[in-house]
Scaffold this motif. Structure first.
Motif, PDB file in Angstrom:
ATOM      1  N   ASP A  61     -46.825  10.033  10.576  1.00  0.00           N
ATOM      2  CA  ASP A  61     -47.795  10.278   9.513  1.00  0.00           C
ATOM      3  C   ASP A  61     -48.688  11.477   9.775  1.00  0.00           C
ATOM      4  O   ASP A  61     -49.430  11.902   8.891  1.00  0.00           O
ATOM      5  CB  ASP A  61     -48.678   9.040   9.330  1.00  0.00           C
ATOM      6  N   ASP A  62     -48.630  12.049  10.984  1.00  0.00           N
ATOM      7  CA  ASP A  62     -49.578  13.103  11.348  1.00  0.00           C
ATOM      8  C   ASP A  62     -48.986  14.501  11.308  1.00  0.00           C
ATOM      9  O   ASP A  62     -49.629  15.463  11.714  1.00  0.00           O
ATOM     10  CB  ASP A  62     -50.150  12.834  12.738  1.00  0.00           C
ATOM     11  N   VAL A  63     -47.740  14.645  10.818  1.00  0.00           N
ATOM     12  CA  VAL A  63     -47.100  15.956  10.779  1.00  0.00           C
ATOM     13  C   VAL A  63     -45.966  15.930   9.763  1.00  0.00           C
ATOM     14  O   VAL A  63     -45.366  14.877   9.512  1.00  0.00           O
ATOM     15  CB  VAL A  63     -46.563  16.328  12.182  1.00  0.00           C
ATOM     16  N   PHE A  64     -45.707  17.074   9.143  1.00  0.00           N
ATOM     17  CA  PHE A  64     -44.546  17.175   8.266  1.00  0.00           C
ATOM     18  C   PHE A  64     -43.294  17.331   9.117  1.00  0.00           C
ATOM     19  O   PHE A  64     -43.290  18.086  10.093  1.00  0.00           O
ATOM     20  CB  PHE A  64     -44.685  18.388   7.338  1.00  0.00           C
ATOM     21  N   PRO A  65     -42.218  16.636   8.775  1.00  0.00           N
ATOM     22  CA  PRO A  65     -41.001  16.747   9.593  1.00  0.00           C
ATOM     23  C   PRO A  65     -40.398  18.141   9.498  1.00  0.00           C
ATOM     24  O   PRO A  65     -40.387  18.762   8.422  1.00  0.00           O
ATOM     25  CB  PRO A  65     -40.065  15.698   8.985  1.00  0.00           C
ATOM     26  N   PRO A  66     -39.902  18.668  10.612  1.00  0.00           N
ATOM     27  CA  PRO A  66     -39.276  19.994  10.596  1.00  0.00           C
ATOM     28  C   PRO A  66     -37.988  19.995   9.791  1.00  0.00           C
ATOM     29  O   PRO A  66     -37.377  18.943   9.578  1.00  0.00           O
ATOM     30  CB  PRO A  66     -39.022  20.274  12.077  1.00  0.00           C
TER      31      PRO A  66
END
Length: 743
Positions: free
Chosen positions: A299-304
């Motif tokens: 939830d703390d980062v957009f997936p690469p």
């Protein structure tokens, strides 16, 4: 290990603290992913949805992107023309993070450990408060994806909800993509999506239970839908939700092979890998197809990479366990998705090579088949991706999938023939009648540079030969005549590009004509004829030395630039050429350097000193914690291959199991024609082998487990003997089980 027990029931503990989402313990269903982590008195429940796409950007295969135009630009060394053909897009579709619930226990409480029962998909978290130890139990309901949590008597907890938009690393990206702040409510939030239905997130507390639900609906309705879903779960109750989920998992494990390994590292990789496979994939038309990270989006980062679908190994790798793992129906959602995309794939082929009966799948797309990497021209025109998916369809039939010849005729053959037709249109015929591929890439080699191509790229050749062999076999099964083009390709197209480097290893397999591998590379594409396509026979004297020298060069450049997903592939290659100790070591290396402390499988190496993928040789402060689901499936398949695999139409057992594994066994590994193979090795000797024809009558070809000894076949108490032979041919009726032993 008893036959009715899986090792996962005694699965190792996770020790807390686990300090970030990507080391979280994994639960979920095919759509909803849960990562459980935290420390001190806070238990974090990070939730993700693998259908939470922002469908903004990307591109379709468009006019001007023809093979002829691409070839002309490359052969003229005209970079400007190539970049004009493949213009990057400003935005690409993106899977989005969702949010989390934090359970806050009293200040004098400490979370110590957690134990996952993968047999029931139930997690027990131990919390110490004063001199007492409490057990918090939680799971994810199989059908709805609702999280259910039970707090024990004597342990209270408050909770907080945090949406992904408000996470510091995410806000700027959300704003750039045109998102507004989510609407926040007492029990959750609703996040509007610029181009898609909104998503609702709700947390319902009832007594000692907590229930977290998500829902997709039009803006203004999604939160209410999630809240209703959570309230319904609360009314159903923890016990009923746990029982429903346990029932599904019991059915799942009944079909999964029982594997007992003397190597605890590999046993854990197998058990947790098959568990993850059962979370992220399943049968049914409405089941989600797993993207790069499965449903586990932090939830703390957009997936690469947008969290997309990669078809140049990644998706194939995490669906590999369906075959030997006896869960073939988990592949059906993949095939259904491709079927839904067929109009688009037909149009891609028409633009690319000007034919109406072709099928072409770019290597990276979103869940609608829209291209994610418009500027990455090598990936867009990598037709090996399409041919590889065609191979998955054939193998589904070959392994006895439901639908049999009807599936082969109506679904697999149109895709297989369409893939072949595109490749055929790319070929040219020389004056001597030989065929060649003028322009082709080798996946990810030299990226998208102007020189990232060559004539007769070995990966493309191997994929084409596998596809053509499958088409010929399919035609025979369906009683139709083989296309003359298939026969000509088999005869006149090279199996691989052969190059000679006198200074390093001599005659060997090249990436393409004139180019041997130059450096450590994560995609073992030039060796794809060994695996996955099985077009090169290591035992063939014509190829043995060439393959050996190719492997020598591969080893010369080493593992320094390998990514996590390619390491299990390397283990399988080692098994296929008889290097069982190397196969084992490579998986141990993977587990040590590409699996984090929460058993998250990583793209990048997370420890310095042995690998440069994503880090320096010494700096421990770097942490690109990119988890991907692919290597978990790849490691499971590598273990299956060590125990039982098919090569050149023959099934081999224990060929990748090191001889120091004195005691090793498996029961029910699926092989071709739906044969379930079981075997055990005790005190270094193969003691028992049995074959069960689960789907159809067949003549099964098995490499003699006892070399060339005479073998006794026991059927219904009656014994017949097969004379000394290296390859045994055993006739089986549908439903029949036979046991083998040496005479």
């Amino acid at each position: 290990m008893s036959e009715n027990k899986i090792a996962g029931q005694d699965f190792p503990l996770w020790q807390f603290p686990l300090n970030r989402p990507h080391v979280g313990i994994k639960l979920g269903n095919t759509r909803n992913g849960l990562l459980v982590w935290g420390g001190e008195n806070k238990l974090q429940l990070s939730m993700g949805l693998n259908d939470l796409w922002d469908h903004d950007g990307g591109t379709e295969w468009h006019e001007g992107q023809s093979y002829g135009a691409i070839r002309s630009a490359l052969e003229a060394n005209d970079e400007a023309a190539l970049r004009e053909i493949f213009k990057p897009t400003e935005k690409t579709p993106q899977l989005c993070p969702l949010g989390r619930v934090t359970l806050v226990f009293p200040k004098n409480a400490v979370i110590t450990s957690a134990k996952l029962d993968i047999y029931k998909a139930m997690l027990t978290v131990s919390v110490r408060k004063g001199g007492n130890l409490f057990a918090v139990r939680l799971g994810v309901e199989y059908k709805s994806g609702t999280v259910f949590v039970s707090l024990p008597k004597g342990l209270s907890a408050s909770h907080k909800i945090l949406n992904a938009y408000e996470q510091p690393k995410n806000t700027e990206t959300f704003v750039k993509r045109g998102f507004s702040k989510p609407a926040v409510y007492d029990c959750g939030f609703e996040q509007a999506m610029p181009h898609d239905p909104a998503v609702g997130f709700a947390c319902v507390v009832k007594g000692a239970g907590l229930f977290v639900a998500t829902a997709r609906a039009p803006e203004g309705e999604a939160y209410a839908a999630a809240l209703a879903k959570g309230e319904n779960a609360a009314a159903t109750g923890f016990a009923a939700l746990a029982a429903s989920t346990a029932k599904r998992w019991k059915e799942y494990w009944l079909a999964v092979p029982k594997v007992s390994l003397p190597n605890p590292t590999l046993q854990t990789a197998f058990d947790y890998g098959m568990y993850q496979f059962g979370v992220a994939t399943d049968a049914g038309f409405d089941t989600m197809v797993a993207p790069l990270q499965g449903p586990w989006y932090a939830d703390d980062v957009f997936p690469p990479w947008g969290g997309d679908y990669h078809f140049n190994i990644n998706l194939q790798e995490y669906y590999w366990p369906a075959y030997h793992g006896n869960r073939l129906e988990h592949l059906r959602p993949v095939f259904n998705l491709l079927k839904a995309w067929m109009p688009k794939l037909r149009r891609n082929a028409e633009v690319f090579v000007g034919i109406k009966d072709g099928v072409m799948l770019p290597h990276a797309v979103d869940d609608t088949g829209r291209v994610m990497t418009a500027g990455f021209w090598t990936g867009m025109m990598d037709h090996g991706s399409t041919m590889w998916m065609a191979d998955l369809m054939w193998r589904y039939y070959e392994f006895g999938g439901i639908g049999g010849k009807k599936f082969l005729r109506e679904e697999a053959m149109p895709f297989m023939e369409g893939a072949f037709n595109v490749f055929w249109a790319m070929l040219e015929e020389d004056k001597d009648g030989k065929l060649s591929l003028p322009v082709g890439p080798s996946p990810e080699y030299r990226g998208s540079d102007l020189n990232a191509w060559g004539r007769n790229a070995s990966f493309q050749l191997a994929a084409a030969h596998r596809l053509t062999a499958n088409l010929i076999s399919a035609a025979s099964a369906l009683g139709i005549e083989a296309d003359e083009r298939w026969l000509k390709l088999r005869k006149d197209l090279p199996l691989a590009s052969i190059v000679n480097d006198p200074e390093l290893c001599g005659v060997q397999i090249g990436l393409w004509d004139g180019l041997a591998i130059e450096y450590s590379h994560r995609h073992h594409s030039h060796l794809a004829g060994i695996f996955p396509f099985d077009t090169l026979d290591f035992d063939d004297p014509e190829w043995n030395d060439i393959i050996g020298r190719s492997l020598n060069r591969w080893l010369h450049f080493g593992m320094a630039q390998w990514s996590g997903w390619c390491v299990p592939w390397a283990s399988i290659i080692s098994t296929r050429v008889g290097n069982s100790e190397a196969a084992e070591f490579i998986l141990e290396y993977w587990d040590r350097f590409f699996v984090n402390e929460g058993r998250g499988t990583l793209h990048d190496c997370h420890i310095p000193g042995v690998n440069l993928m994503g880090r320096s040789s010494f700096d421990r402060s770097l942490n690109r914690d990119i988890i991907q689901f692919d290597a978990a499936g790849g490691a499971v398949e590598a273990i299956y291959e060590m125990l039982c695999h098919e090569r050149q139409g023959v099934t081999y057992i224990f060929r990748g199991a090191p001889m120091r594994w004195l005691d090793v066994s498996f029961k029910g590994i699926r092989s071709t024609d739906g044969i379930l193979v079981s075997a055990s090795r005790k005190n270094g000797k193969i003691a028992n082998v049995s074959l069960e024809a689960s789907t159809r009558a067949t003549t099964f070809r098995l490499a003699n487990p006892w070399n060339d000894a005479t073998v006794a076949v026991v059927r219904n108490g009656k014994i017949t003997k097969i004379p000394s032979a290296k390859i045994l041919e055993i006739k089986l009726a549908k439903g029949e089980t036979v046991k083998l032993r040496p005479c």
